[in-house]
Design a protein around this motif. Sequence first.
Motif, PDB file in Angstrom:
ATOM      1  N   TYR A 146      -3.966  -4.769   9.045  1.00 19.52           N
ATOM      2  CA  TYR A 146      -5.326  -4.258   8.868  1.00 19.52           C
ATOM      3  C   TYR A 146      -5.608  -3.169   9.895  1.00 19.52           C
ATOM      4  O   TYR A 146      -5.122  -3.230  11.033  1.00 19.52           O
ATOM      5  CB  TYR A 146      -6.366  -5.367   9.080  1.00 19.52           C
ATOM      6  N   GLU A 191     -16.045  -7.436   2.716  1.00 24.95           N
ATOM      7  CA  GLU A 191     -14.727  -7.158   3.265  1.00 24.95           C
ATOM      8  C   GLU A 191     -14.249  -8.347   4.092  1.00 24.95           C
ATOM      9  O   GLU A 191     -15.021  -9.279   4.352  1.00 24.95           O
ATOM     10  CB  GLU A 191     -14.782  -5.899   4.128  1.00 24.95           C
ATOM     11  N   ARG A 203     -13.059   6.727   1.637  1.00 19.39           N
ATOM     12  CA  ARG A 203     -13.415   5.890   0.482  1.00 19.39           C
ATOM     13  C   ARG A 203     -14.853   5.384   0.627  1.00 19.39           C
ATOM     14  O   ARG A 203     -15.772   5.896   0.071  1.00 19.39           O
ATOM     15  CB  ARG A 203     -12.443   4.716   0.333  1.00 19.39           C
ATOM     16  N   GLU A 243      -4.378  -1.507   0.915  1.00 13.88           N
ATOM     17  CA  GLU A 243      -5.268  -0.536   0.282  1.00 13.88           C
ATOM     18  C   GLU A 243      -4.859   0.890   0.633  1.00 13.88           C
ATOM     19  O   GLU A 243      -5.227   1.835  -0.068  1.00 13.88           O
ATOM     20  CB  GLU A 243      -6.715  -0.772   0.715  1.00 13.88           C
ATOM     21  N   ILE A 244      -4.120   1.032   1.703  1.00 18.74           N
ATOM     22  CA  ILE A 244      -3.675   2.366   2.136  1.00 18.74           C
ATOM     23  C   ILE A 244      -2.273   2.667   1.632  1.00 18.74           C
ATOM     24  O   ILE A 244      -2.029   3.719   1.031  1.00 18.74           O
ATOM     25  CB  ILE A 244      -3.702   2.458   3.677  1.00 18.74           C
ATOM     26  N   GLN A 286     -15.931   1.098   5.909  1.00 16.13           N
ATOM     27  CA  GLN A 286     -15.392  -0.241   6.041  1.00 16.13           C
ATOM     28  C   GLN A 286     -15.054  -0.509   7.495  1.00 16.13           C
ATOM     29  O   GLN A 286     -14.485   0.334   8.186  1.00 16.13           O
ATOM     30  CB  GLN A 286     -14.117  -0.421   5.186  1.00 16.13           C
ATOM     31  N   VAL A 326     -10.005  -2.549   7.057  1.00 16.42           N
ATOM     32  CA  VAL A 326      -9.311  -1.973   5.907  1.00 16.42           C
ATOM     33  C   VAL A 326      -7.919  -2.596   5.803  1.00 16.42           C
ATOM     34  O   VAL A 326      -7.088  -2.417   6.700  1.00 16.42           O
ATOM     35  CB  VAL A 326      -9.187  -0.439   6.033  1.00 16.42           C
TER      36      VAL A 326
END
Length: 279
Positions: A219, A250, A199, A209-210, A202, A205
Amino acid sequence: MTQLPGDPATVWEYAAEHPGTDLVRRREVPRPESVEEVAKWEDPDGLGKVELYYAPAFWVLLPLSALGCLVRGTITSPEGHDWVGTVFGGIVQGPPWTLWLVWAGVGTWLLVALGVFALRASLTPEVRRANQWIFEHGVPHTLHRSPFTRDGGEGFISPTLIAIDHRLDDAQATRIHQALHTWLSDKAVQERLSHGTLRQPQQVVPAQEIFGPNAKGGYYVESVPGFGSPDDFEPHRWALITESRDERSEPHVTTVPAEKKLQRVRAKLRRRAARRSGR
């Protein structure tokens, strides 16, 4: 939306059906006692203060010292400029107007140094606001080794980590950890992470989001301040993870000091607070 490698939907369902062993989690949750303690966690070696205050102050002192030499030379030799060559090691010599060039150069140097000092000093309120935000919104997470080790080049490797929110129940924490561990074991995922093409690059993450919103609380963390090689990593250490104040940045990771160091920091801050209250 870009399709992520490793088929996250399948991995998430696999983690529900094969949760693995229960995740070992610490129960003594470390929380900062004050904004000042957060500042110590954020800058344990004082390097931030050096960059923000001491280094700019040093660069201001240098042109001030040169300016002092110029003033002294002007007083002791008001009609000549032979002293210029002595002060500057024989570099500055020539006609009388050379002296004015020296003055102009030192003056410019001083103005630039003062500008940098003022700019760095102006960042102080922002640093305090950031520490206040971490104190109010930072959530302790346990840290666990992931199966992906990042190559830092020149033979240096560093572990990547999985962070789990301490507020999750054991079943949800185990599922999120298993999903992230399985996903990070995928060679395609590791290849994308190694080249920064997942993506967008980062450092932190969020699991949701995954795998989607049901995975909130975990995370993938590429690096944690203060961690070195894999041999230096102590399993199940803690970090504060703070959600960003805007969508452009982030989540922020703050290392929680090891137990003995944490107690020393708190003892020092408590003594300082006691002295202030006794005034």
